[in-house]
Design an enzyme around this catalytic site. Sequence first.
Site, PDB file in Angstrom:
ATOM      1  N   ARG A  29      -7.751  -1.681   8.886  1.00 19.08           N
ATOM      2  CA  ARG A  29      -9.012  -0.970   8.626  1.00 19.08           C
ATOM      3  C   ARG A  29      -9.657  -0.417   9.905  1.00 19.08           C
ATOM      4  O   ARG A  29     -10.166  -1.183  10.725  1.00 19.08           O
ATOM      5  CB  ARG A  29      -9.966  -1.932   7.920  1.00 19.08           C
ATOM      6  CG  ARG A  29     -11.006  -1.264   7.053  1.00 19.08           C
ATOM      7  CD  ARG A  29     -11.739  -2.313   6.242  1.00 19.08           C
ATOM      8  NE  ARG A  29     -12.486  -1.735   5.145  1.00 19.08           N
ATOM      9  CZ  ARG A  29     -13.089  -2.454   4.206  1.00 19.08           C
ATOM     10  NH1 ARG A  29     -13.050  -3.768   4.233  1.00 19.08           N
ATOM     11  NH2 ARG A  29     -13.738  -1.865   3.227  1.00 19.08           N
TER      12      ARG A  29
ATOM     13  N   THR B 277      -3.914  11.333  10.590  1.00 17.13           N
ATOM     14  CA  THR B 277      -3.836  12.186  11.781  1.00 17.13           C
ATOM     15  C   THR B 277      -2.492  12.909  11.838  1.00 17.13           C
ATOM     16  O   THR B 277      -2.361  13.929  12.497  1.00 17.13           O
ATOM     17  CB  THR B 277      -4.072  11.369  13.060  1.00 17.13           C
ATOM     18  OG1 THR B 277      -3.104  10.323  13.129  1.00 17.13           O
ATOM     19  CG2 THR B 277      -5.462  10.773  13.049  1.00 17.13           C
TER      20      THR B 277
ATOM     21  N   GLU C  23     -12.887   2.777   5.455  1.00 20.12           N
ATOM     22  CA  GLU C  23     -12.808   2.239   6.806  1.00 20.12           C
ATOM     23  C   GLU C  23     -14.058   2.427   7.669  1.00 20.12           C
ATOM     24  O   GLU C  23     -14.415   1.520   8.427  1.00 20.12           O
ATOM     25  CB  GLU C  23     -11.628   2.887   7.549  1.00 20.12           C
ATOM     26  CG  GLU C  23     -10.290   2.565   6.949  1.00 20.12           C
ATOM     27  CD  GLU C  23      -9.196   3.400   7.597  1.00 20.12           C
ATOM     28  OE1 GLU C  23      -9.087   4.598   7.279  1.00 20.12           O
ATOM     29  OE2 GLU C  23      -8.478   2.859   8.440  1.00 20.12           O
TER      30      GLU C  23
ATOM     31  N   ARG D 187      -5.141   7.427  16.912  1.00 18.92           N
ATOM     32  CA  ARG D 187      -6.498   7.372  16.351  1.00 18.92           C
ATOM     33  C   ARG D 187      -7.487   6.745  17.334  1.00 18.92           C
ATOM     34  O   ARG D 187      -8.672   7.073  17.329  1.00 18.92           O
ATOM     35  CB  ARG D 187      -6.526   6.657  14.992  1.00 18.92           C
ATOM     36  CG  ARG D 187      -7.825   6.904  14.228  1.00 18.92           C
ATOM     37  CD  ARG D 187      -7.827   6.315  12.836  1.00 18.92           C
ATOM     38  NE  ARG D 187      -7.261   7.174  11.812  1.00 18.92           N
ATOM     39  CZ  ARG D 187      -7.906   8.169  11.193  1.00 18.92           C
ATOM     40  NH1 ARG D 187      -9.171   8.428  11.473  1.00 18.92           N
ATOM     41  NH2 ARG D 187      -7.304   8.880  10.271  1.00 18.92           N
TER      42      ARG D 187
ATOM     43  N   GLN E  57       0.834  -1.199   0.000  1.00 10.83           N
ATOM     44  CA  GLN E  57       0.000   0.000   0.000  1.00 10.83           C
ATOM     45  C   GLN E  57       0.871   1.253   0.000  1.00 10.83           C
ATOM     46  O   GLN E  57       0.375   2.344  -0.235  1.00 10.83           O
ATOM     47  CB  GLN E  57      -0.881   0.034   1.264  1.00 10.83           C
ATOM     48  CG  GLN E  57      -1.962  -1.024   1.301  1.00 10.83           C
ATOM     49  CD  GLN E  57      -2.707  -1.047   2.630  1.00 10.83           C
ATOM     50  OE1 GLN E  57      -2.697  -2.061   3.311  1.00 10.83           O
ATOM     51  NE2 GLN E  57      -3.348   0.047   3.017  1.00 10.83           N
TER      52      GLN E  57
ATOM     53  N   PHE F  33      -7.857   1.406  12.099  1.00  9.73           N
ATOM     54  CA  PHE F  33      -6.601   1.965  12.612  1.00  9.73           C
ATOM     55  C   PHE F  33      -6.725   2.450  14.056  1.00  9.73           C
ATOM     56  O   PHE F  33      -6.432   3.595  14.358  1.00  9.73           O
ATOM     57  CB  PHE F  33      -6.208   3.127  11.680  1.00  9.73           C
ATOM     58  CG  PHE F  33      -4.743   3.457  11.634  1.00  9.73           C
ATOM     59  CD1 PHE F  33      -3.845   2.656  10.932  1.00  9.73           C
ATOM     60  CD2 PHE F  33      -4.239   4.590  12.268  1.00  9.73           C
ATOM     61  CE1 PHE F  33      -2.496   2.985  10.852  1.00  9.73           C
ATOM     62  CE2 PHE F  33      -2.889   4.923  12.197  1.00  9.73           C
ATOM     63  CZ  PHE F  33      -2.021   4.118  11.487  1.00  9.73           C
TER      64      PHE F  33
ATOM     65  N   PHE G 155      -5.996  -4.057   3.455  1.00  7.74           N
ATOM     66  CA  PHE G 155      -6.725  -3.821   4.711  1.00  7.74           C
ATOM     67  C   PHE G 155      -5.837  -3.214   5.783  1.00  7.74           C
ATOM     68  O   PHE G 155      -6.098  -3.381   6.974  1.00  7.74           O
ATOM     69  CB  PHE G 155      -7.385  -5.113   5.212  1.00  7.74           C
ATOM     70  CG  PHE G 155      -8.260  -5.780   4.178  1.00  7.74           C
ATOM     71  CD1 PHE G 155      -9.424  -5.154   3.755  1.00  7.74           C
ATOM     72  CD2 PHE G 155      -7.907  -6.997   3.605  1.00  7.74           C
ATOM     73  CE1 PHE G 155     -10.238  -5.752   2.782  1.00  7.74           C
ATOM     74  CE2 PHE G 155      -8.700  -7.591   2.639  1.00  7.74           C
ATOM     75  CZ  PHE G 155      -9.866  -6.971   2.228  1.00  7.74           C
TER      76      PHE G 155
ATOM     77  N   GLU H  63       0.309  -1.568   4.652  1.00  8.85           N
ATOM     78  CA  GLU H  63       0.663  -0.152   4.743  1.00  8.85           C
ATOM     79  C   GLU H  63       2.133  -0.038   5.159  1.00  8.85           C
ATOM     80  O   GLU H  63       2.885   0.745   4.595  1.00  8.85           O
ATOM     81  CB  GLU H  63      -0.249   0.561   5.750  1.00  8.85           C
ATOM     82  CG  GLU H  63       0.077   2.048   5.888  1.00  8.85           C
ATOM     83  CD  GLU H  63      -0.899   2.820   6.768  1.00  8.85           C
ATOM     84  OE1 GLU H  63      -2.044   2.360   6.971  1.00  8.85           O
ATOM     85  OE2 GLU H  63      -0.526   3.895   7.252  1.00  8.85           O
TER      86      GLU H  63
HETATM   87  N1  MTE Z   1     -11.370  -2.811   0.164  1.00  9.69           N
HETATM   88  C1  MTE Z   1     -10.838  -3.901  -0.402  1.00  9.69           C
HETATM   89  N2  MTE Z   1     -11.574  -4.590  -1.284  1.00  9.69           N
HETATM   90  N3  MTE Z   1      -9.577  -4.316  -0.103  1.00  9.69           N
HETATM   91  C2  MTE Z   1      -8.801  -3.652   0.810  1.00  9.69           C
HETATM   92  O1  MTE Z   1      -7.653  -4.044   1.058  1.00  9.69           O
HETATM   93  N4  MTE Z   1      -8.646  -1.748   2.382  1.00  9.69           N
HETATM   94  C3  MTE Z   1      -9.411  -0.840   3.230  1.00  9.69           C
HETATM   95  C4  MTE Z   1     -10.446  -0.080   2.400  1.00  9.69           C
HETATM   96  N5  MTE Z   1     -11.203  -0.982   1.588  1.00  9.69           N
HETATM   97  C5  MTE Z   1      -9.343  -2.496   1.441  1.00  9.69           C
HETATM   98  C6  MTE Z   1     -10.648  -2.093   1.066  1.00  9.69           C
HETATM   99  C7  MTE Z   1      -8.584   0.136   3.932  1.00  9.69           C
HETATM  100  S1  MTE Z   1      -7.824  -0.351   5.343  1.00  9.69           S
HETATM  101  C8  MTE Z   1      -8.454   1.418   3.497  1.00  9.69           C
HETATM  102  S2  MTE Z   1      -7.568   2.558   4.375  1.00  9.69           S
HETATM  103  C9  MTE Z   1      -9.071   1.878   2.249  1.00  9.69           C
HETATM  104  O2  MTE Z   1      -9.758   0.839   1.578  1.00  9.69           O
HETATM  105  C10 MTE Z   1      -7.975   2.455   1.358  1.00  9.69           C
HETATM  106  O3  MTE Z   1      -8.443   2.864   0.140  1.00  9.69           O
HETATM  107  P1  MTE Z   1      -9.096   4.299  -0.128  1.00  9.69           P
HETATM  108  O4  MTE Z   1      -8.277   5.276   0.630  1.00  9.69           O
HETATM  109  O5  MTE Z   1      -9.007   4.435  -1.565  1.00  9.69           O
HETATM  110  O6  MTE Z   1     -10.482   4.204   0.408  1.00  9.69           O
HETATM  111  N1  LUZ Z   2      -2.293   5.473   8.578  1.00  9.64           N
HETATM  112  C1  LUZ Z   2      -1.584   6.500   9.066  1.00  9.64           C
HETATM  113  C2  LUZ Z   2      -3.614   5.381   8.737  1.00  9.64           C
HETATM  114  O1  LUZ Z   2      -0.368   6.518   8.917  1.00  9.64           O
HETATM  115  N2  LUZ Z   2      -2.242   7.490   9.685  1.00  9.64           N
HETATM  116  C3  LUZ Z   2      -3.579   7.490   9.893  1.00  9.64           C
HETATM  117  O2  LUZ Z   2      -4.130   8.410  10.468  1.00  9.64           O
HETATM  118  C4  LUZ Z   2      -4.308   6.380   9.413  1.00  9.64           C
HETATM  119  N3  LUZ Z   2      -5.614   6.299   9.600  1.00  9.64           N
HETATM  120  C5  LUZ Z   2      -6.271   5.246   9.154  1.00  9.64           C
HETATM  121  C6  LUZ Z   2      -5.591   4.243   8.494  1.00  9.64           C
HETATM  122  N4  LUZ Z   2      -4.272   4.317   8.284  1.00  9.64           N
HETATM  123 MO1  MOS Z   3      -6.197   1.376   5.959  1.00  7.58          MO
HETATM  124  S1  MOS Z   3      -5.927   0.641   7.854  1.00  7.58           S
HETATM  125  O1  MOS Z   3      -5.785   2.962   6.355  1.00  7.58           O
HETATM  126  O2  MOS Z   3      -4.808   0.806   5.213  1.00  7.58           O
END
Ligand code: MTE
Ligand code: LUZ
Ligand code: MOS
Length: 754
Positions: A336, A434, A706, A304, A191, A338, A222, A226
């Site tokens: 997801r 954040t 999320e 968070r 990610q 966090f 998910f 990251e």
């Molecule tokens: N949806 C799918 N299908 N697969 C994933 O890995 N990750 C989730 C969410 N939805 C995820 C998902 C998480 S943790 C985040 S932070 C957001 O997607 C990231 O994508 P976005 O910022 O484009 O919403």
């Molecule tokens: N990652 C991060 C995150 O580095 N900072 C955030 O605030 C955060 N919030 C949600 C998911 N990932």
């Molecule tokens: Mo989602 S926990 O911000 O990758």
Amino acid sequence: MKNIDSYTHTRGESIYVDDLPILGGTLFAAIFDAPLAHGKIVKLDLSKAKEVAGVKHIFTHQDIPGDNQIGGIFPDEPALADGAIHFRGQPIALVLASSKEIAQEALQHIVLEVEELPVVVDPREAAQKGQLIGPVRTFKIGAVEKAWEQCTHIVEGRADCNGQEHLYIEGQGSYAFPVEKDCIRVVSSTQGPTQVQRGIARVLGIAMHKVEVDVRRLGGGFGGKEDQATPFAVLAALGAYLSKKPVKLVLDREEDMRMTGKRHPYTADFKIGLNKALKIIAYEVDFYQNAGAAADLSPAVLERTLFHATNAYFVPNARLTARSCQTNLPPNTAFRGFGGPQGKFVMESAIAKVAEVLDIDKAQIQKANLLQDGDEFPYGQLVEHCEAQKTWEQAERDFDVEGMRQRIQAFNAQHQVIKKGLSWMPICFGISFTNTPMNHARALVHVYQDGSVGVSTGAVEMGQGVNTKMLQIVAQTFALSPQRIKIETTNTTRVANTSPTAASAGADLNGKALQIACNAILSRLKEFVQQQFELKEEPIYLQDEQLYIDHQPTSWTWDKLVTEAFLARIQLSEKGHYATPKINFDKTTEKGHPFAYHVYGTAITEVTVDCIRGTYTFDAVNIVHDFGKSMNKIIDKGQVEGALVQGMGWMTMEDLRYNEEGRLLSGALSTYKVPDIFSVPKELNIKFLETNHSNLAILKSKAVGEPPLMYGIGAHFAITDAIKAFNPNAKGLFVAPMTHERVLMALYKDIIIR
Ligand code: MTE
Ligand code: LUZ
Ligand code: MOS
């Protein structure tokens, strides 16, 4: 518009790291990881393993040319163990062989001697021993000490929620290629392409510009990719750099489950006070986060938790304290929500406990305390465009809650050993990293001579549909049909210094940057048309790939316009940069305006519990969700559905277990059960609350990744409601997950069976 990947996904034609064609000379990697959770390495003998036919190299920390360090927030995590072992699954050596099987076979011949040290897996024990990561954080609002005097009802308690395995379908993996002049190219399932680039540069001791990271898509992240894609990409790159051969490192399921960190388990003590009118007057909470052996993202997750510790409620006096506790588990990481879900679980537990003591409906307290415009969050931001009450009230109306209640009461009166339960779960989730400096993004657009368009952004596609959303932005700005637009891989040489695609902000940040780039090209094209046709103020626009002047179609198509502009030497490429305005946060005062906006919603969950066996099925989850002005209802609805079920899994069936020695007992799909199609609620109704004021959301379409996970918390409290219908003496069990075993215990606690 449907997801641009759905066709190749369903045909099995979408490409992931493990599908890349194998380049000649490729070596396959396996990781020798720590077989115990804490100790000093006394001896590491690789000689036997090196003799295995087909083994080419075995590397340890001694072979690392740069800094043996992959810690992102704190430098506390070596890429390969350098004498000390801090968790089971910690990488110690990297084996490269002519096949993955041979590499794995060689692992059996490595001899390791360790002087064992005591293992800590419990965060409270870690805190007692002073094993903390980073500072203890406290958010304060009002005057909590004095506020207790105004409270008619004061209740204290403890709540515990467990971690969660990400279980992305595609495991961690990278394929690294040596490139001339000591450069490295890596295809990674990450990610955070820039995080991977920086990590590799640091460990190899080379500049970032020598490292190219490329990402097509992820089979799910998910949050698990990251930060934690980085160690595996670093090891693949290290192997390629030292061996001068391509190196492929893809973890299989059990390796992945064993070596990677998960959602943080939390344990917390709470105290809550309400006045006669059931208004929450004071709230105090002490969180203990189980961080695992290294910081990873734990300090950010911890933060968070505090931001979301009061969920969707106004609390005028609060003291919220959180500490990150170092244990001998794999470093826990982003997942997801966090830390938000863990904060909310404690708040919901506190409210549930008050309701229990007062013998009233929990929903009565929830509803009386929902946020309103003008309220202040404990971190100083004011509540604006609040949808908490709106989503609650719409849910009440649209789902005929009165009818639902009566139906459940009648059912429970008629049935002795099957009981139904109901719960409400409002949510409020802040959108933005954040850490303010992370909230910016870039995009690069090329319009080719033939009118087709190539688009690069910093966003990573992981199934959430961000690439489809990016494509929609280009299609809309240029009035082009989707087939004319290609979303390129996410690549650090085209778009640099990316924030990870995370915090649900991927579409907002990258989409806004992309809009800026597209608009700049469009303005130049319009200017060219104005000169070419010697126009004054006549409106110029594109519609259905046709040029319109003064509301009349011209003979120029998009393609003709682009070709003419190119011949006139107009620049057809552009980059865009976007930084979220207004946001700030001061960690010394713990106050500020950290979020661009908040996402709200309300879920009502109905469950049926079999009170003989402790099993349950979810009859329905009814949701009113604040989407803003959804730019893609199919994708956004899918995000709510997926997040909800993932949250329900965390709250009910996903039973993550480590033993006292820090060994993962639920390390395979035979021992770790996640929701499948049969655990999805029989009825899942999602209503769109459409609002029109979130200007910091891309096209006013609010971030959706999320927030809906936290609707899953409702599952826990619906089960408790059903248990109480069976056994009025049962006490709320503020422990998650609510597995069938736990439900069974709760059903028969303090009950006299007649
Ligand atoms: N949806 C799918 N299908 N697969 C994933 O890995 N990750 C989730 C969410 N939805 C995820 C998902 C998480 S943790 C985040 S932070 C957001 O997607 C990231 O994508 P976005 O910022 O484009 O919403
Ligand atoms: N990652 C991060 C995150 O580095 N900072 C955030 O605030 C955060 N919030 C949600 C998911 N990932
Ligand atoms: Mo989602 S926990 O911000 O990758």
